[in-house]
Design a protein around this motif. Structure first.
Motif, PDB file in Angstrom:
ATOM      1  N   TYR A 115      -7.520  -3.244   2.790  1.00 33.68           N
ATOM      2  CA  TYR A 115      -6.407  -3.193   3.731  1.00 33.68           C
ATOM      3  C   TYR A 115      -6.888  -2.823   5.127  1.00 33.68           C
TER       4      TYR A 115
ATOM      5  N   VAL B 201       0.839  -1.206   0.000  1.00 35.43           N
ATOM      6  CA  VAL B 201       0.000   0.000   0.000  1.00 35.43           C
ATOM      7  C   VAL B 201       0.873   1.254   0.000  1.00 35.43           C
TER       8      VAL B 201
ATOM      9  N   LEU C 197      -7.060  -0.200  -0.661  1.00 34.85           N
ATOM     10  CA  LEU C 197      -7.008   0.525   0.612  1.00 34.85           C
ATOM     11  C   LEU C 197      -8.183   0.139   1.510  1.00 34.85           C
TER      12      LEU C 197
ATOM     13  N   MET D  15       0.857   4.123  -2.850  1.00 34.45           N
ATOM     14  CA  MET D  15       0.661   5.550  -2.622  1.00 34.45           C
ATOM     15  C   MET D  15       1.836   6.361  -3.181  1.00 34.45           C
TER      16      MET D  15
END
Length: 350
Positions: free
Chosen positions: A172, A137, A169, A141
């Protein structure tokens, strides 16, 4: 698990995955100019090919270190060799299951067969998953922040990769809550749409499932707290190793491109791979085969020439996917030869 059923299911899934993947590779290669792609492959730099192999083996090795490290203080300490087998089995199971979803469950199964309690095995695999997911992640990003325009401009896939990152996300934070909050985990796992299928599959009453869920959630939380209290160093080192492992995985396309004479920025290649990986989770074929190849070609043909992208695809997919199948089948044949003595005991393998 019977040898015949295990072998038949695995063989069928491997056949589907390989056929789908090879079909897409042939299609991509023909679109990119089959003769040019073949010449690129035949003239590939041996040093970069060897580096691709070493990178693939390093990924397995680092994953093995994580498993062995997290087993400190367990009823049976996992040796590095056992960790390597668990890692290979995990990659193999991911390669032959829809959405590449079978790796973690199969690793838990293997670890319990070599002597760990299911709560401890689940904790090891869960910590590995969450730490790897976290690093993925973060890289995703990073990709959006510094290469957002490049990602958005990819034909057919730009918006899809943005959606994939957003969906990843959401998943996650869901998994983070599930793993770290026993109250949330107990609530979610006790919902009717979770409990009813479990009761039907396990042939148990719903009340028994509710009781089992409550017991397992408490045991898992206690195990996680114990590990954090007693092994903070191991957990922190696992995070470092997870960063190394995920970075190695994301670096593989760069090495493949260089091996066939391509030229691309390392960080750009890594970032595009990070964004691509966010939509791999949602491809329903075994090991995400077919979709992965198409996505790779569409993204990297924007960065390098079509023939380089197609030939790099073949190199990358062999070392990131087919090598896992080969290693998994080698271990699987050993399992079938031993019958029910899957993996042996911790004492036997240690």
């Amino acid at each position: 698990m019977k040898k015949s059923s295990f072998g038949a299911r695995s063989s069928g899934r491997i056949f589907v995955a390989v056929v789908v993947g090879i079909t897409v590779v042939i299609l991509v290669s023909s679109l990119a100019g089959g003769g040019d792609v073949l010449r690129k492959l035949l003239s590939a730099d041996p040093a970069w090919i060897v580096l691709s192999l070493l990178n693939a083996l390093a990924i397995i090795f680092v994953d093995s270190l994580r498993i062995s490290l997290l087993s400190r203080g367990c009823e049976n300490r996992i040796s590095l060799w056992q960790g390597m087998k668990a890692s290979i089995y995990g990659f193999y199971a991911s390669a032959i299951t829809p959405f590449a979803s079978g790796g973690q469950p199969f690793q838990i199964y293997y670890l319990t067969r070599i002597g760990l309690r299911v709560e401890r095995a689940s904790m090891i695999v869960g910590v590995k998953f969450i730490s790897s997911f976290t690093i993925s992640v973060i890289w995703g990003m990073f990709a959006i922040t510094f290469y957002g325009d490049e990602i958005a401009s990819v034909k057919y896939l730009g918006k899809l990769m943005y959606i994939g990152i957003a969906a990843t996300l959401i998943f996650y934070f869901f998994f983070l809550l599930l793993a770290l909050s026993s109250k949330f985990g107990r609530w979610f796992l006790s919902l009717p749409f979770v409990v009813v299928p479990m009761a039907l599959l396990l042939k148990k009453r719903k009340e028994e499932i509710y009781s089992t869920v409550d017991e397992k959630v408490k045991a898992y939380k206690n195990m996680l707290l114990t590990v954090w209290r007693d092994s903070k160093g191991s957990l922190l080192l696992t995070i470092v190793l997870s960063f190394v492992m995920v970075t190695l995985i994301l670096s593989a396309p760069y090495i493949a491109v260089e091996s066939v004479g391509g030229d691309v920025s390392f960080l750009k290649s890594l970032s595009m791979m990070a964004a691509m990986s966010m939509i791999f989770y949602f491809i329903p074929t075994p090991g995400a085969s077919g979709g992965v190849e198409g996505v790779f070609y569409l993204v990297f043909s924007k960065l390098v020439s079509p023939d380089v992208a197609a030939s790099a695809l073949i190199v990358w997919r062999f070392f990131s996917y087919h090598l896992s199948l080969i290693l998994g089948m080698i271990l699987g044949f050993g399992y079938m030869a031993r019958g029910d003595k899957f993996g042996g005991s911790a004492e036997q393998d240690g």
